[in-house]
Design a protein around this motif. Structure first.
Motif, mmCIF file in Angstrom:
data_model
loop_
_atom_site.group_PDB
_atom_site.id
_atom_site.type_symbol
_atom_site.label_atom_id
_atom_site.label_comp_id
_atom_site.label_asym_id
_atom_site.label_seq_id
_atom_site.Cartn_x
_atom_site.Cartn_y
_atom_site.Cartn_z
ATOM 1 N N PRO A 78 64.846 58.874 13.465
ATOM 2 C CA PRO A 78 63.932 59.338 14.255
ATOM 3 C C PRO A 78 64.463 60.132 15.516
ATOM 4 C CG PRO A 78 63.687 56.913 14.862
ATOM 5 C CD PRO A 78 64.915 56.680 13.631
ATOM 6 N N LYS A 79 63.982 61.263 15.996
ATOM 7 C CA LYS A 79 64.872 62.212 16.447
ATOM 8 C C LYS A 79 63.307 62.565 17.562
ATOM 9 C CE LYS A 79 65.778 66.954 15.974
ATOM 10 N NZ LYS A 79 66.484 67.021 17.446
ATOM 11 N N ARG A 80 64.289 63.274 18.639
ATOM 12 C CA ARG A 80 63.067 63.641 19.954
ATOM 13 C C ARG A 80 62.579 65.412 19.421
ATOM 14 N NH1 ARG A 80 63.542 61.179 25.218
ATOM 15 N NH2 ARG A 80 62.687 62.981 26.414
ATOM 16 N N MET A 81 61.223 65.098 19.817
ATOM 17 C CA MET A 81 60.721 66.599 19.349
ATOM 18 C C MET A 81 61.096 67.519 19.903
ATOM 19 S SD MET A 81 56.133 65.689 19.081
ATOM 20 C CE MET A 81 56.293 63.751 19.140
ATOM 21 N N SER A 82 61.072 68.487 19.590
ATOM 22 C CA SER A 82 62.119 69.535 20.377
ATOM 23 C C SER A 82 60.508 70.665 21.193
ATOM 24 C CB SER A 82 61.879 70.881 18.523
ATOM 25 O OG SER A 82 60.280 70.993 17.770
ATOM 26 N N PRO A 83 60.770 71.175 21.833
ATOM 27 C CA PRO A 83 59.778 72.481 22.454
ATOM 28 C C PRO A 83 58.891 72.493 21.779
ATOM 29 C CG PRO A 83 62.027 72.734 23.249
ATOM 30 C CD PRO A 83 61.980 71.672 22.105
ATOM 31 N N THR A 84 58.945 72.912 19.904
ATOM 32 C CA THR A 84 57.926 73.955 19.517
ATOM 33 C C THR A 84 56.782 72.530 19.396
ATOM 34 O OG1 THR A 84 60.434 74.888 18.891
ATOM 35 C CG2 THR A 84 57.660 75.283 16.889
ATOM 36 N N PHE A 85 57.130 71.363 18.836
ATOM 37 C CA PHE A 85 56.279 70.427 18.674
ATOM 38 C C PHE A 85 55.591 70.441 19.702
ATOM 39 C CE2 PHE A 85 58.545 68.361 15.029
ATOM 40 C CZ PHE A 85 57.949 69.559 13.886
ATOM 41 N N ILE A 86 56.283 69.485 20.567
ATOM 42 C CA ILE A 86 55.434 69.417 22.335
ATOM 43 C C ILE A 86 54.492 70.948 22.789
ATOM 44 C CG2 ILE A 86 55.232 69.281 24.539
ATOM 45 C CD1 ILE A 86 57.928 67.446 23.779
ATOM 46 N N GLN A 87 54.704 71.582 22.448
ATOM 47 C CA GLN A 87 53.784 73.099 23.099
ATOM 48 C C GLN A 87 52.511 73.476 22.194
ATOM 49 O OE1 GLN A 87 56.603 76.475 23.312
ATOM 50 N NE2 GLN A 87 55.753 77.099 25.105
ATOM 51 N N ALA A 88 53.169 73.123 20.448
ATOM 52 C CA ALA A 88 52.344 73.113 19.730
ATOM 53 C C ALA A 88 50.755 71.817 19.944
ATOM 54 C CB ALA A 88 52.535 73.810 18.191
ATOM 55 N N TYR A 89 51.557 70.766 19.748
ATOM 56 C CA TYR A 89 50.572 69.889 20.049
ATOM 57 C C TYR A 89 49.712 69.403 20.319
ATOM 58 C CZ TYR A 89 53.193 69.244 14.846
ATOM 59 O OH TYR A 89 53.262 69.209 14.059
ATOM 60 N N GLN A 90 49.651 69.551 21.880
ATOM 61 C CA GLN A 90 48.789 69.262 22.753
ATOM 62 C C GLN A 90 47.788 68.213 22.536
ATOM 63 O OE1 GLN A 90 49.683 70.807 26.100
ATOM 64 N NE2 GLN A 90 51.799 71.259 24.899
#
Length: 152
Positions: A121-133
């Motif tokens: 497991p890994k914390r989500m990157s800001p790239t994922f968090i921004q895209a997966y609204q």
């Protein structure tokens, strides 16, 4: 921008089981297909996963089959994110027949962020968090009178 993503498909002979309707495992494959098309549309698809060295993997599915789909039916596979946190995203699905807007299938998946090399497991990157609204609640995901970004 819409929270929803639609993918149009046509039921083919290879989707049909001995009972004459779409086999249950085909729906799960369609879940993967529409999720993959959606993340590609968002610019955070499989190539981006490899570049970032982490990816989202399915860890839990809940499915409900409502009505049968038959060969030749035009089906719209709709998906959206309904929640997201540092480790998980939660995706919803509603598949419906285009001609009569009959709801055929609903499901949800819990996706976990993992390091590709280790599978940990890994914390989500800001790239994922921004895209997966996540879904903002303003539109009805079960209103099939409007199609959202779709491809065939």
């Amino acid at each position: 921008m819409s929270n929803f993503f639609d993918l149009k498909i046509t039921v083919k002979p290879e989707h049909i089981d001995i009972l004459g309707h779409v086999n249950n495992v085909v729906y799960v494959a369609w879940m993967q297909d529409v999720a993959t098309a959606h993340i590609e549309h968002l610019g955070v698809g499989l190539n981006k996963y490899l570049e970032m060295k982490h990816a989202m993997v399915a860890v839990e599915h809940h499915v409900q089959y409502r009505k049968a789909a038959l060969e030749g039916d035009e089906i719209v596979l709709r998906t959206w994110f309904n929640d997201i946190n540092a480790l998980y995203s939660f995706r919803q699905y509603a598949f419906y027949r285009a001609k009569d807007q009959a709801l055929l299938f609903v499901a949800n998946t819990k996706w976990a962020c993992v390091e590709i090399e280790t599978g940990r497991p890994k914390r989500m990157s800001p790239t994922f968090i921004q895209a997966y609204q996540p879904y903002d609640g303003e539109q009805d995901p079960y209103d099939f009178s409007q199609e959202y970004f779709s491809q065939r």
